[in-house]
Scaffold this motif. Sequence first.
Motif, PDB file in Angstrom:
ATOM      1  N   THR A  58      21.832  42.630  87.408  1.00  8.50           N
ATOM      2  CA  THR A  58      22.614  43.860  87.412  1.00  8.50           C
ATOM      3  C   THR A  58      23.256  44.059  88.775  1.00  8.50           C
ATOM      4  OG1 THR A  58      21.168  44.904  85.779  1.00  8.50           O
ATOM      5  CG2 THR A  58      22.530  46.373  87.102  1.00  8.50           C
ATOM      6  N   LEU A  59      24.533  44.388  88.759  1.00  4.83           N
ATOM      7  CA  LEU A  59      25.264  44.759  89.973  1.00  4.83           C
ATOM      8  C   LEU A  59      25.911  46.111  89.746  1.00  4.83           C
ATOM      9  CD1 LEU A  59      27.138  41.433  90.888  1.00  4.83           C
ATOM     10  CD2 LEU A  59      25.188  42.436  92.075  1.00  4.83           C
ATOM     11  N   GLU A  60      26.009  46.892  90.822  1.00  6.98           N
ATOM     12  CA  GLU A  60      26.642  48.203  90.740  1.00  6.98           C
ATOM     13  C   GLU A  60      27.908  48.213  91.574  1.00  6.98           C
ATOM     14  OE1 GLU A  60      23.513  50.812  92.082  1.00  6.98           O
ATOM     15  OE2 GLU A  60      22.957  51.232  89.999  1.00  6.98           O
ATOM     16  N   ALA A  61      28.912  48.928  91.065  1.00  5.57           N
ATOM     17  CA  ALA A  61      30.186  49.030  91.765  1.00  5.57           C
ATOM     18  C   ALA A  61      30.627  50.491  91.823  1.00  5.57           C
ATOM     19  CB  ALA A  61      31.249  48.202  91.065  1.00  5.57           C
ATOM     20  N   ASN A  62      31.212  50.858  92.947  1.00  3.59           N
ATOM     21  CA  ASN A  62      31.829  52.173  93.096  1.00  3.59           C
ATOM     22  C   ASN A  62      33.263  52.092  92.594  1.00  3.59           C
ATOM     23  OD1 ASN A  62      29.754  53.664  94.547  1.00  3.59           O
ATOM     24  ND2 ASN A  62      30.151  52.234  96.204  1.00  3.59           N
ATOM     25  N   ILE A  63      33.722  53.135  91.948  1.00  6.40           N
ATOM     26  CA  ILE A  63      35.134  53.233  91.604  1.00  6.40           C
ATOM     27  C   ILE A  63      35.840  53.817  92.823  1.00  6.40           C
ATOM     28  CG2 ILE A  63      36.852  54.289  90.101  1.00  6.40           C
ATOM     29  CD1 ILE A  63      34.646  54.427  87.935  1.00  6.40           C
ATOM     30  N   LEU A  64      36.693  53.005  93.450  1.00  8.42           N
ATOM     31  CA  LEU A  64      37.391  53.449  94.653  1.00  8.42           C
ATOM     32  C   LEU A  64      38.670  54.216  94.333  1.00  8.42           C
ATOM     33  CD1 LEU A  64      37.129  50.279  96.928  1.00  8.42           C
ATOM     34  CD2 LEU A  64      35.648  52.283  96.912  1.00  8.42           C
ATOM     35  N   GLU A  65      39.424  53.709  93.371  1.00 10.38           N
ATOM     36  CA  GLU A  65      40.691  54.330  92.992  1.00 10.38           C
ATOM     37  C   GLU A  65      40.896  54.137  91.498  1.00 10.38           C
ATOM     38  OE1 GLU A  65      44.032  52.955  95.308  1.00 10.38           O
ATOM     39  OE2 GLU A  65      42.782  52.787  97.095  1.00 10.38           O
ATOM     40  N   CYS A  66      41.547  55.110  90.900  1.00  6.42           N
ATOM     41  CA  CYS A  66      41.815  55.024  89.469  1.00  6.42           C
ATOM     42  C   CYS A  66      43.109  55.770  89.170  1.00  6.42           C
ATOM     43  CB  CYS A  66      40.649  55.626  88.695  1.00  6.42           C
ATOM     44  SG  CYS A  66      40.783  55.482  86.915  1.00  6.42           S
ATOM     45  N   ASN A  69      46.182  54.423  83.140  1.00  7.04           N
ATOM     46  CA  ASN A  69      47.133  53.505  82.519  1.00  7.04           C
ATOM     47  C   ASN A  69      47.838  52.596  83.521  1.00  7.04           C
ATOM     48  OD1 ASN A  69      46.608  54.321  79.871  1.00  7.04           O
ATOM     49  ND2 ASN A  69      48.110  55.955  79.998  1.00  7.04           N
ATOM     50  N   LYS A  70      47.326  52.510  84.757  1.00  5.35           N
ATOM     51  CA  LYS A  70      47.938  51.636  85.758  1.00  5.35           C
ATOM     52  C   LYS A  70      46.942  50.685  86.395  1.00  5.35           C
ATOM     53  CE  LYS A  70      51.722  54.594  86.742  1.00  5.35           C
ATOM     54  NZ  LYS A  70      52.789  54.944  87.538  1.00  5.35           N
ATOM     55  N   ARG A  71      45.927  51.240  87.094  1.00  3.64           N
ATOM     56  CA  ARG A  71      45.005  50.355  87.799  1.00  3.64           C
ATOM     57  C   ARG A  71      43.684  51.053  88.060  1.00  3.64           C
ATOM     58  NH1 ARG A  71      44.997  50.590  93.803  1.00  3.64           N
ATOM     59  NH2 ARG A  71      46.064  52.495  94.321  1.00  3.64           N
ATOM     60  N   TRP A  86      37.615  44.647  94.071  1.00  2.00           N
ATOM     61  CA  TRP A  86      38.216  43.975  92.925  1.00  2.00           C
ATOM     62  C   TRP A  86      38.950  45.015  92.110  1.00  2.00           C
ATOM     63  CZ3 TRP A  86      35.862  44.539  87.894  1.00  2.00           C
ATOM     64  CH2 TRP A  86      34.589  45.126  87.905  1.00  2.00           C
ATOM     65  N   GLU A  87      40.089  44.594  91.617  1.00  2.00           N
ATOM     66  CA  GLU A  87      41.006  45.528  90.975  1.00  2.00           C
ATOM     67  C   GLU A  87      41.620  44.893  89.738  1.00  2.00           C
ATOM     68  OE1 GLU A  87      44.022  48.083  93.200  1.00  2.00           O
ATOM     69  OE2 GLU A  87      45.283  46.444  92.479  1.00  2.00           O
ATOM     70  N   MET A  88      41.835  45.719  88.729  1.00  2.00           N
ATOM     71  CA  MET A  88      42.581  45.306  87.551  1.00  2.00           C
ATOM     72  C   MET A  88      43.749  46.275  87.407  1.00  2.00           C
ATOM     73  SD  MET A  88      39.487  44.323  84.951  1.00  2.00           S
ATOM     74  CE  MET A  88      38.487  45.756  85.352  1.00  2.00           C
ATOM     75  N   ARG A  89      44.951  45.701  87.244  1.00  2.00           N
ATOM     76  CA  ARG A  89      46.165  46.497  87.152  1.00  2.00           C
ATOM     77  C   ARG A  89      46.961  46.042  85.936  1.00  2.00           C
ATOM     78  NH1 ARG A  89      51.123  45.316  89.135  1.00  2.00           N
ATOM     79  NH2 ARG A  89      50.300  43.660  90.441  1.00  2.00           N
ATOM     80  N   SER A  93      55.291  41.544  83.326  1.00  2.00           N
ATOM     81  CA  SER A  93      55.725  40.347  84.023  1.00  2.00           C
ATOM     82  C   SER A  93      57.211  40.455  84.333  1.00  2.00           C
ATOM     83  CB  SER A  93      55.467  39.111  83.165  1.00  2.00           C
ATOM     84  OG  SER A  93      56.103  37.982  83.726  1.00  2.00           O
ATOM     85  N   GLU A  94      57.563  40.152  85.561  1.00  2.00           N
ATOM     86  CA  GLU A  94      58.971  40.166  85.933  1.00  2.00           C
ATOM     87  C   GLU A  94      59.732  39.051  85.228  1.00  2.00           C
ATOM     88  OE1 GLU A  94      59.478  40.194  90.172  1.00  2.00           O
ATOM     89  OE2 GLU A  94      58.172  41.927  90.419  1.00  2.00           O
ATOM     90  N   LEU A  95      59.071  37.956  84.912  1.00  2.00           N
ATOM     91  CA  LEU A  95      59.731  36.818  84.274  1.00  2.00           C
ATOM     92  C   LEU A  95      59.913  36.998  82.771  1.00  2.00           C
ATOM     93  CD1 LEU A  95      57.929  33.883  86.101  1.00  2.00           C
ATOM     94  CD2 LEU A  95      60.227  34.756  86.524  1.00  2.00           C
ATOM     95  N   THR A  96      58.870  37.473  82.093  1.00  2.00           N
ATOM     96  CA  THR A  96      58.897  37.513  80.628  1.00  2.00           C
ATOM     97  C   THR A  96      59.002  38.916  80.045  1.00  2.00           C
ATOM     98  OG1 THR A  96      56.487  37.671  80.428  1.00  2.00           O
ATOM     99  CG2 THR A  96      57.453  35.440  80.548  1.00  2.00           C
ATOM    100  N   GLY A  97      58.682  39.926  80.823  1.00  2.00           N
ATOM    101  CA  GLY A  97      58.665  41.292  80.310  1.00  2.00           C
ATOM    102  C   GLY A  97      57.415  41.620  79.529  1.00  2.00           C
ATOM    103  N   GLU A  98      56.501  40.645  79.375  1.00  2.00           N
ATOM    104  CA  GLU A  98      55.254  40.861  78.636  1.00  2.00           C
ATOM    105  C   GLU A  98      54.290  41.745  79.429  1.00  2.00           C
ATOM    106  OE1 GLU A  98      54.051  37.020  76.097  1.00  2.00           O
ATOM    107  OE2 GLU A  98      54.097  36.680  78.250  1.00  2.00           O
ATOM    108  N   LEU A  99      53.443  42.433  78.685  1.00  2.00           N
ATOM    109  CA  LEU A  99      52.370  43.194  79.297  1.00  2.00           C
ATOM    110  C   LEU A  99      51.380  42.212  79.916  1.00  2.00           C
ATOM    111  CD1 LEU A  99      51.545  46.195  79.525  1.00  2.00           C
ATOM    112  CD2 LEU A  99      50.110  45.847  77.518  1.00  2.00           C
ATOM    113  N   CYS A 100      50.974  42.463  81.155  1.00  2.00           N
ATOM    114  CA  CYS A 100      50.058  41.562  81.861  1.00  2.00           C
ATOM    115  C   CYS A 100      48.922  42.347  82.486  1.00  2.00           C
ATOM    116  CB  CYS A 100      50.787  40.818  82.979  1.00  2.00           C
ATOM    117  SG  CYS A 100      51.988  39.624  82.396  1.00  2.00           S
ATOM    118  N   LEU A 101      47.826  41.657  82.677  1.00  2.00           N
ATOM    119  CA  LEU A 101      46.718  42.190  83.451  1.00  2.00           C
ATOM    120  C   LEU A 101      46.693  41.430  84.766  1.00  2.00           C
ATOM    121  CD1 LEU A 101      44.301  44.132  83.502  1.00  2.00           C
ATOM    122  CD2 LEU A 101      42.902  42.261  82.639  1.00  2.00           C
ATOM    123  N   TYR A 102      46.807  42.155  85.855  1.00  2.00           N
ATOM    124  CA  TYR A 102      46.780  41.565  87.185  1.00  2.00           C
ATOM    125  C   TYR A 102      45.411  41.840  87.788  1.00  2.00           C
ATOM    126  CZ  TYR A 102      51.811  41.400  86.581  1.00  2.00           C
ATOM    127  OH  TYR A 102      53.066  41.146  86.098  1.00  2.00           O
TER     128      TYR A 102
END
Length: 132
Positions: A58-66, A69-71, A86-89, A93-102
């Motif tokens: 088990t690992l615990e993480a603090n939510i730093l920013e939220c 619908n963005k990141r 670590w962040e998920m945004r 995509s600038e190339l394809t216009g597809e929805l991406c997870l960064y």
Amino acid sequence: MKKQRLDIEYPLSAGQLDTVWKLISTDHGLGRWLADKVTEEDGIISFTWGQPWADHHTLEANILECEKNKRIRFQWVEEEDPDAYWEMRIGQSELTGELCLYVVDYAQEDEIDDLRSLWDGNMERLHASSGL
């Protein structure tokens, strides 16, 4: 030793922004693909891999920013490098216009390839569990 930053872009084959957001920002959503069990209490998220009654970690993480619908940005409670997070945004995509997870994450230089493989596996589970 300062950790190295890793940036990864994962195209999402389908899905609505709101659905993706729930999968990356709620304990229920994260529990579907990122860990075996995820719980949140007072802005701290606990991630458990394995079964609680058997071998587990088990690992615990603090939510730093939220930003809805963005990141969402986390930092492990036991993180020694104050600049590492670590962040998920969600974006397009600038190339394809597809929805991406960064994904942004940090690791020691000799662990970057392992970290990339870990995220690749996480994304395979996300695709399998949600069809994204």
